[in-house]
Scaffold this active site. Structure first.
Site, PDB file in Angstrom:
ATOM      1  N   GLY A  15       0.598  -1.253   0.262  1.00 27.06           N
ATOM      2  CA  GLY A  15      -0.087   0.116  -0.031  1.00 27.06           C
ATOM      3  C   GLY A  15       0.801   1.274  -0.033  1.00 27.06           C
ATOM      4  O   GLY A  15       1.977   1.434   0.505  1.00 27.06           O
ATOM      5  N   SER A 109       5.728  -6.600   2.537  1.00 25.47           N
ATOM      6  CA  SER A 109       7.074  -6.295   1.812  1.00 25.47           C
ATOM      7  C   SER A 109       8.248  -6.731   2.603  1.00 25.47           C
ATOM      8  O   SER A 109       9.172  -6.967   2.220  1.00 25.47           O
ATOM      9  CB  SER A 109       7.025  -4.664   1.439  1.00 25.47           C
ATOM     10  OG  SER A 109       5.859  -4.251   1.046  1.00 25.47           O
ATOM     11  N   THR A 129       3.550   2.575   5.804  1.00 25.33           N
ATOM     12  CA  THR A 129       2.309   2.366   5.498  1.00 25.33           C
ATOM     13  C   THR A 129       1.515   3.073   6.449  1.00 25.33           C
ATOM     14  O   THR A 129       1.869   3.359   7.581  1.00 25.33           O
ATOM     15  CB  THR A 129       1.753   0.507   6.118  1.00 25.33           C
ATOM     16  OG1 THR A 129       0.488   0.424   6.506  1.00 25.33           O
ATOM     17  CG2 THR A 129       2.608   0.641   7.360  1.00 25.33           C
ATOM     18  N   ASP A 131      -1.157   2.396   8.195  1.00 24.50           N
ATOM     19  CA  ASP A 131      -1.634   1.866   9.277  1.00 24.50           C
ATOM     20  C   ASP A 131      -0.989   1.714  10.658  1.00 24.50           C
ATOM     21  O   ASP A 131      -1.768   1.406  11.411  1.00 24.50           O
ATOM     22  CB  ASP A 131      -1.952   0.285   9.026  1.00 24.50           C
ATOM     23  CG  ASP A 131      -2.844   0.232   7.818  1.00 24.50           C
ATOM     24  OD1 ASP A 131      -3.551   1.232   7.387  1.00 24.50           O
ATOM     25  OD2 ASP A 131      -2.547  -0.831   6.701  1.00 24.50           O
ATOM     26  N   GLY A 174      -6.590   0.707   8.962  1.00 21.82           N
ATOM     27  CA  GLY A 174      -5.736   0.262  10.110  1.00 21.82           C
ATOM     28  C   GLY A 174      -5.256  -1.190   9.969  1.00 21.82           C
ATOM     29  O   GLY A 174      -4.341  -1.415  10.645  1.00 21.82           O
ATOM     30  N   HIS A 175      -5.981  -1.963   9.049  1.00 20.43           N
ATOM     31  CA  HIS A 175      -5.556  -3.169   8.872  1.00 20.43           C
ATOM     32  C   HIS A 175      -5.225  -4.193  10.143  1.00 20.43           C
ATOM     33  O   HIS A 175      -4.177  -4.468  10.136  1.00 20.43           O
ATOM     34  CB  HIS A 175      -4.047  -3.329   7.974  1.00 20.43           C
ATOM     35  CG  HIS A 175      -4.068  -4.435   7.277  1.00 20.43           C
ATOM     36  ND1 HIS A 175      -2.877  -5.131   7.411  1.00 20.43           N
ATOM     37  CD2 HIS A 175      -4.527  -5.001   6.149  1.00 20.43           C
ATOM     38  CE1 HIS A 175      -2.792  -6.299   6.912  1.00 20.43           C
ATOM     39  NE2 HIS A 175      -3.717  -6.054   5.892  1.00 20.43           N
TER      40      HIS A 175
HETATM   41  P1  ADP Z   1       2.403  -4.338   2.551  1.00 19.97           P
HETATM   42  O1  ADP Z   1       3.935  -4.668   2.349  1.00 19.97           O
HETATM   43  O2  ADP Z   1       1.813  -3.246   2.754  1.00 19.97           O
HETATM   44  O3  ADP Z   1       1.820  -5.422   3.999  1.00 19.97           O
HETATM   45  P2  ADP Z   1       1.336  -6.747   0.891  1.00 19.97           P
HETATM   46  O4  ADP Z   1       1.296  -7.632   2.186  1.00 19.97           O
HETATM   47  O5  ADP Z   1       0.407  -6.603  -0.264  1.00 19.97           O
HETATM   48  O6  ADP Z   1       1.577  -5.194   1.257  1.00 19.97           O
HETATM   49  O7  ADP Z   1       2.938  -7.269   0.655  1.00 19.97           O
HETATM   50  C1  ADP Z   1       3.508  -6.290  -0.519  1.00 19.97           C
HETATM   51  C2  ADP Z   1       3.993  -7.421  -1.478  1.00 19.97           C
HETATM   52  O8  ADP Z   1       5.185  -7.949  -0.577  1.00 19.97           O
HETATM   53  C3  ADP Z   1       3.534  -8.534  -2.055  1.00 19.97           C
HETATM   54  O9  ADP Z   1       2.486  -8.168  -3.149  1.00 19.97           O
HETATM   55  C4  ADP Z   1       4.500  -9.603  -2.408  1.00 19.97           C
HETATM   56  O10 ADP Z   1       5.277  -9.092  -3.603  1.00 19.97           O
HETATM   57  C5  ADP Z   1       5.639  -9.122  -1.308  1.00 19.97           C
HETATM   58  N1  ADP Z   1       5.381 -10.395  -0.033  1.00 19.97           N
HETATM   59  C6  ADP Z   1       4.601 -10.391   0.820  1.00 19.97           C
HETATM   60  N2  ADP Z   1       4.490 -11.565   1.362  1.00 19.97           N
HETATM   61  C7  ADP Z   1       5.584 -12.227   0.943  1.00 19.97           C
HETATM   62  C8  ADP Z   1       6.373 -13.442   1.057  1.00 19.97           C
HETATM   63  N3  ADP Z   1       5.762 -14.029   2.499  1.00 19.97           N
HETATM   64  N4  ADP Z   1       7.322 -13.826   0.639  1.00 19.97           N
HETATM   65  C9  ADP Z   1       7.682 -12.989  -0.381  1.00 19.97           C
HETATM   66  N5  ADP Z   1       7.314 -11.839  -0.855  1.00 19.97           N
HETATM   67  C10 ADP Z   1       5.971 -11.406  -0.119  1.00 19.97           C
END
Ligand code: ADP
Length: 325
Positions: A15, A109, A129, A131, A174-175
């Site tokens: 995000g 991420s 983020t 949140d 806030g997730h």
């Molecule tokens: P945020 O980073 O805001 O929590 P996401 O949960 O959508 O957002 O994660 C962002 C990106 O990070 C995902 O789309 C993916 O590319 C990568 N990612 C998330 N979880 C994993 C994981 N367990 N292993 C490798 N890459 C991951």
């Protein structure tokens, strides 16, 4: 040995959040100041895999210091969980001779950043983020701006609710972390604050709204964290039925994500960005940057992902009591 690192890249993932731009600027400028060539990776891990990488040497990053969003774009890219995809992504960096990577994003991420670190890419993560759900920092990049945006909008909602003696049920992001709801609630005097830690039924909200009205409150603001109720408009209907007060439901949605980064945001983002470059120039890797009790700190990413969130049940009760008095 100083300055073994010659090239670093930066990406934003997950995000988007206001403050990512001043963080990118700080990384780029501080790298240049340390004679390290900075590179921009466009579209997060997706762009890393696809090789959307360019030198920032001749890019004017200063003009983004006061802009929301992320000028290098963000993406969600589930394919990054595949080790073969990550290997190809690493090869994109190797091809350009890039030694290190700064990842700005949320906990998802951070997982990707940790895996790259384990593959030998020198990786530093910054909490990006709105949140505020990264526990290795008191503040995430984006949180302060989002909080100010929410407050400004709730003040507006209060004006119209007051003029018509209404109640508003306002859903904020806030997730799973209640900080945006809790502190915007304190700052706007919301009569009811509902977070995951202090869930109440729509019927109970209705009873409080009735009670507050009987106490002489003309307008009532109820702030709720996202994902607690299925439909905020249905909650409003129940509250209206029980309280007898005209009630509107609204979700602030993506407007919380945009806007000019606040002063605190720009300052914290720049401090964390500079810390990332400092650690990289010392050859460090696998660390998450944060600001804790005013100090810029680094925590191993793996540890950072495990730090439990501070329980805010008592605080939520206290603020509700204050606002309902
Ligand atoms: P945020 O980073 O805001 O929590 P996401 O949960 O959508 O957002 O994660 C962002 C990106 O990070 C995902 O789309 C993916 O590319 C990568 N990612 C998330 N979880 C994993 C994981 N367990 N292993 C490798 N890459 C991951």
């Amino acid at each position: 040995m100083e300055n073994m690192i010659k090239k670093i890249a930066i990406l934003t993932s997950g995000g988007d959040a206001p403050g990512m731009n001043p963080a990118i600027r700080a990384v780029v400028k501080d790298a240049l100041a340390k004679n390290i060539e900075p590179f921009l990776v466009y579209e997060g891990y997706k762009g890393l895999h696809e090789g959307k990488i360019e030198s920032a040497k001749n890019i004017n990053v200063d003009k983004y210091i006061n802009r929301g969003g992320t000028f290098i774009f963000s993406a969600r890219y589930p394919a990054f969980k595949d080790p073969a995809v990550r290997q190809e992504a690493k090869e994109q960096l190797d091809k350009l001779g890039i030694d290190a990577l700064v990842v700005i994003g949320g906990d998802g991420s951070y997982h990707g950043a940790q895996l790259l670190h384990e593959m030998g890419v020198k990786t530093i993560a910054l909490p990006g983020t709105i949140d505020n759900d990264i526990t290795s920092s008191d503040f995430t990049i984006g949180y302060d701006t989002a909080l100010n945006t929410i407050i400004e909008n709730i003040d507006r909602i209060r004006d119209t609710m007051e003029s018509h003696s209404r109640a508003a049920i306002v859903e904020v992001m806030g997730h799973g972390c209640g900080d945006l709801a809790l502190y915007s609630g304190l700052a706007t005097g919301a009569e009811v604050i509902v977070t995951n830690e202090c869930k109440i039924s729509p019927e109970e909200i209705g009873r409080i709204v009735k009670e507050q009205t009987e106490k002489g409150k003309n307008s009532i603001i109820v702030i709720v964290s996202e994902h607690i109720y299925e439909n905020i408009h249905d909650v409003a209907k129940i509250v209206e039925k029980i309280s007898g007060k005209g009630t509107r439901g609204m979700a602030l949605e993506h407007l919380q994500r945009g806007g000019i980064p606040t002063a605190a945001e720009r300052i914290n983002s720049a401090r964390m960005g500079m810390k990332a470059v400092e650690l990289i120039s010392e050859g460090k890797s696998g660390l998450a940057i944060g600001i804790i009790k005013g100090a810029t700190v680094a925590t191993p990413i793996l540890e950072a992902l495990k730090i439990p969130r501070t329980d805010r049940t008592e605080k939520t009760k206290k603020f509700n009591k204050l606002n309902q008095a």
